[in-house]
Design an enzyme around this catalytic site. Structure first.
Site, PDB file in Angstrom:
ATOM      1  N   ARG A   1      18.614  15.720  17.284  1.00 51.05           N
ATOM      2  CA  ARG A   1      19.629  14.786  17.783  1.00 51.05           C
ATOM      3  C   ARG A   1      20.363  14.226  16.586  1.00 51.05           C
ATOM      4  O   ARG A   1      20.019  14.496  15.447  1.00 51.05           O
ATOM      5  CB  ARG A   1      19.041  13.696  18.699  1.00 51.05           C
ATOM      6  CG  ARG A   1      17.637  13.253  18.471  1.00 51.05           C
ATOM      7  CD  ARG A   1      17.360  12.565  17.183  1.00 51.05           C
ATOM      8  NE  ARG A   1      18.296  11.482  16.950  1.00 51.05           N
ATOM      9  CZ  ARG A   1      18.592  10.980  15.776  1.00 51.05           C
ATOM     10  NH1 ARG A   1      18.015  11.466  14.670  1.00 51.05           N
ATOM     11  NH2 ARG A   1      19.443  10.005  15.624  1.00 51.05           N
ATOM     12  N   GLY A   2      21.397  13.413  16.858  1.00 57.72           N
ATOM     13  CA  GLY A   2      22.241  12.923  15.757  1.00 57.72           C
ATOM     14  C   GLY A   2      23.432  13.865  15.632  1.00 57.72           C
ATOM     15  O   GLY A   2      23.267  15.095  15.599  1.00 57.72           O
ATOM     16  N   ALA A   3      24.635  13.285  15.556  1.00 54.35           N
ATOM     17  CA  ALA A   3      25.845  14.090  15.692  1.00 54.35           C
ATOM     18  C   ALA A   3      25.950  15.279  14.720  1.00 54.35           C
ATOM     19  O   ALA A   3      26.134  16.426  15.154  1.00 54.35           O
ATOM     20  CB  ALA A   3      27.074  13.176  15.596  1.00 54.35           C
TER      21      ALA A   3
ATOM     22  N   ARG B   1      25.118  17.859  25.188  1.00 59.80           N
ATOM     23  CA  ARG B   1      25.273  16.441  24.827  1.00 59.80           C
ATOM     24  C   ARG B   1      26.767  16.165  24.670  1.00 59.80           C
ATOM     25  O   ARG B   1      27.384  16.592  23.698  1.00 59.80           O
ATOM     26  CB  ARG B   1      24.495  16.109  23.543  1.00 59.80           C
ATOM     27  CG  ARG B   1      23.014  16.397  23.715  1.00 59.80           C
ATOM     28  CD  ARG B   1      22.064  15.388  23.147  1.00 59.80           C
ATOM     29  NE  ARG B   1      22.245  14.007  23.432  1.00 59.80           N
ATOM     30  CZ  ARG B   1      21.817  13.034  22.619  1.00 59.80           C
ATOM     31  NH1 ARG B   1      21.228  13.332  21.483  1.00 59.80           N
ATOM     32  NH2 ARG B   1      21.973  11.776  22.936  1.00 59.80           N
TER      33      ARG B   1
ATOM     34  N   GLN C   1      14.814   5.516  18.259  1.00 58.16           N
ATOM     35  CA  GLN C   1      15.126   6.315  17.060  1.00 58.16           C
ATOM     36  C   GLN C   1      14.967   5.486  15.789  1.00 58.16           C
ATOM     37  O   GLN C   1      14.659   6.022  14.726  1.00 58.16           O
ATOM     38  CB  GLN C   1      16.562   6.850  17.128  1.00 58.16           C
ATOM     39  CG  GLN C   1      16.799   7.910  18.188  1.00 58.16           C
ATOM     40  CD  GLN C   1      17.326   7.313  19.463  1.00 58.16           C
ATOM     41  OE1 GLN C   1      17.043   6.163  19.802  1.00 58.16           O
ATOM     42  NE2 GLN C   1      18.096   8.097  20.208  1.00 58.16           N
TER      43      GLN C   1
ATOM     44  N   ASP D   1      29.038   8.886  16.706  1.00 55.51           N
ATOM     45  CA  ASP D   1      29.026  10.152  17.446  1.00 55.51           C
ATOM     46  C   ASP D   1      30.425  10.689  17.660  1.00 55.51           C
ATOM     47  O   ASP D   1      30.624  11.891  17.835  1.00 55.51           O
ATOM     48  CB  ASP D   1      28.302   9.990  18.775  1.00 55.51           C
ATOM     49  CG  ASP D   1      26.810  10.010  18.537  1.00 55.51           C
ATOM     50  OD1 ASP D   1      26.270   8.965  18.135  1.00 55.51           O
ATOM     51  OD2 ASP D   1      26.208  11.089  18.686  1.00 55.51           O
TER      52      ASP D   1
ATOM     53  N   ASN E   1      28.947   5.129  19.356  1.00 53.89           N
ATOM     54  CA  ASN E   1      27.663   5.323  18.675  1.00 53.89           C
ATOM     55  C   ASN E   1      26.562   4.854  19.625  1.00 53.89           C
ATOM     56  O   ASN E   1      26.836   4.367  20.729  1.00 53.89           O
ATOM     57  CB  ASN E   1      27.625   4.562  17.342  1.00 53.89           C
ATOM     58  CG  ASN E   1      26.412   4.938  16.498  1.00 53.89           C
ATOM     59  OD1 ASN E   1      26.141   6.124  16.284  1.00 53.89           O
ATOM     60  ND2 ASN E   1      25.652   3.961  16.041  1.00 53.89           N
ATOM     61  N   LYS E   2      25.329   4.992  19.192  1.00 53.26           N
ATOM     62  CA  LYS E   2      24.174   4.647  20.031  1.00 53.26           C
ATOM     63  C   LYS E   2      24.355   3.293  20.710  1.00 53.26           C
ATOM     64  O   LYS E   2      24.777   2.323  20.083  1.00 53.26           O
ATOM     65  CB  LYS E   2      22.914   4.650  19.153  1.00 53.26           C
ATOM     66  CG  LYS E   2      21.618   4.282  19.850  1.00 53.26           C
ATOM     67  CD  LYS E   2      21.315   5.139  21.056  1.00 53.26           C
ATOM     68  CE  LYS E   2      21.349   6.629  20.774  1.00 53.26           C
ATOM     69  NZ  LYS E   2      21.307   7.466  22.009  1.00 53.26           N
TER      70      LYS E   2
HETATM   71  O1  MRU Z   1      21.023   9.989  21.001  1.00 54.42           O
HETATM   72  P1  MRU Z   1      21.035  10.300  19.541  1.00 54.42           P
HETATM   73  O2  MRU Z   1      19.739  10.020  18.868  1.00 54.42           O
HETATM   74  O3  MRU Z   1      21.573  11.682  19.259  1.00 54.42           O
HETATM   75  O4  MRU Z   1      22.095   9.266  18.936  1.00 54.42           O
HETATM   76  C1  MRU Z   1      22.373   9.328  17.560  1.00 54.42           C
HETATM   77  C2  MRU Z   1      23.307   8.279  17.091  1.00 54.42           C
HETATM   78  O5  MRU Z   1      23.802   7.486  17.836  1.00 54.42           O
HETATM   79  C3  MRU Z   1      23.661   8.309  15.625  1.00 54.42           C
HETATM   80  O6  MRU Z   1      23.935   7.019  15.163  1.00 54.42           O
HETATM   81  C4  MRU Z   1      24.898   9.200  15.416  1.00 54.42           C
HETATM   82  O7  MRU Z   1      24.726  10.455  16.010  1.00 54.42           O
HETATM   83  C5  MRU Z   1      25.225   9.359  13.983  1.00 54.42           C
HETATM   84  S1  MRU Z   1      24.066  10.399  13.153  1.00 54.42           S
HETATM   85  C6  MRU Z   1      24.528  10.545  11.537  1.00 54.42           C
END
Ligand code: MRU
Length: 322
Positions: free
Chosen positions: A50-52, A84, A178, A219, A229-230
């Site tokens: 996960r994470g963009a 996603r 996370q 994201d 973002n999250k």
């Molecule tokens: O649901 P996730 O864990 O994929 O969400 C991730 C985030 O919100 C991060 O802050 C974002 O992807 C940036 S990662 C460098």
């Protein structure tokens, strides 16, 4: 590799994708071997990866896997992009891999490029911090969320590598933690002083003058500078503005989506109720409870002090004119 070294988040080995299974952290550092597109889509939707930026690399490697296993690339692209919807890096990288003469070479180029970009983000971001910055971060925007190094965590990491003495407030990041599971694990391995707090404590920390800045990842950044973002990021930005605390977003330019005019046009992923009704495998809410589980929120550009990309720190509202 030393005991504390963090292995690559994702790589290609012997015709397969190997990734850290982030669902098992911090308890176990286990690699997940992916052999086909179905397995990859499940790994992405279940948050093994996960994470963009990491999703971008996974998507590109998914196209390489499709090419190697005889799946039409357009079908694979559609399936991967649907896993996603909020992180634009996923669709961006999938499209690059489909268009490339060799998807695997392209995926591997993206790995190298992502790490380089993150290091530059780190350098630009560290220049904004006071020497002993007390940084609040949310979710995980570290090496685990990228091909390596990290964006928001990359800024803290760069400051630490330069001999500055940053410390970090790590918000746990409900519902799937996370922050508590992944950012805390990374910072511990990097030996950067960090303190875990429940998300609901952010306001009192700021009111007490114990936060010098907030740094988060993104994201998707819309053309007008609004940032997805999250979920919980928007709350932090409002709190930061109220308390006069700088609020920074660290993200590579691949996270900017000029096709989205503003935050209202960014698709927000809605995830399963069980993430909210449960905690660490235990049910914490009554059966039948209604749940709303938006995985991301949108922070208006006006609340963002600076967007830190590999090209430098800018006012996000200036994106449209650049
Ligand atoms: O649901 P996730 O864990 O994929 O969400 C991730 C985030 O919100 C991060 O802050 C974002 O992807 C940036 S990662 C460098």
């Amino acid at each position: 590799m030393s005991d504390d070294a963090i292995p690559p988040t994702i790589e290609w080995r012997d015709g397969r994708i190997v990734m850290i299974d982030q669902r098992r952290l911090p308890g176990e550092l286990v690699m997940l071997w992916i052999e086909n597109l179905d397995e990859l889509c499940t790994a992405i939707t279940s948050l093994a990866i996960r994470g963009a930026p990491a999703l971008g690399v996974a998507g590109a490697m998914g196209i390489a896997l499709a090419a190697a296993t005889g799946i039409p690339l357009e079908d694979a692209a559609r399936r991967l992009i649907a896993t996603r919807p909020t992180a634009v890096n996923l669709a961006w990288a999938v499209r690059l891999a489909v268009a490339a003469p060799d998807p695997l070479v392209e995926a591997q180029r993206l790995v190298t490029e992502d790490i380089e970009r993150n290091r530059r983000i780190g350098t630009h971001g560290a220049a904004l911090l006071p020497n002993s910055a007390r940084v609040y971060t949310h979710c995980n925007a570290g090496g685990l969320a990228c091909a390596g190094y990290g964006t928001a965590v990359g800024v803290i990491r760069a400051a630490h590598e330069q001999g500055m003495t940053p410390s970090v407030w790590v918000g746990e990041t409900r519902p799937v933690l996370q922050g508590a599971r992944l950012t805390a694990w990374e910072l511990t391995r990097l030996r950067i002083p960090a303190t875990l707090v429940a998300d609901v404590m952010a306001g009192s920390l700021m009111a007490a003058g114990e936060v010098d800045c907030v740094i988060v990842g993104a994201d998707r950044v819309a053309a007008n500078g609004d940032v997805a973002n999250k979920v919980g990021t928007y709350t932090l930005a409002v709190l930061a503005r109220h308390h006069g605390v700088p609020f920074y977003v660290a993200a590579p330019t691949s996270t900017i989506d000029l096709a989205c005019p503003d935050g209202a046009t960014i698709p927000i992923e809605r995830r399963g109720a069980e993430e909210v009704t449960g905690l660490a495998g235990r049910r914490i809410a009554p059966e039948g409870m209604l749940v709303d589980n938006r995985a991301f929120d949108v922070t208006p550009a006006a609340l963002v002090t600076a967007l830190i990309t590999e090209d430098g720190a800018v006012d996000p509202a200036s994106l449209a004119s650049s």
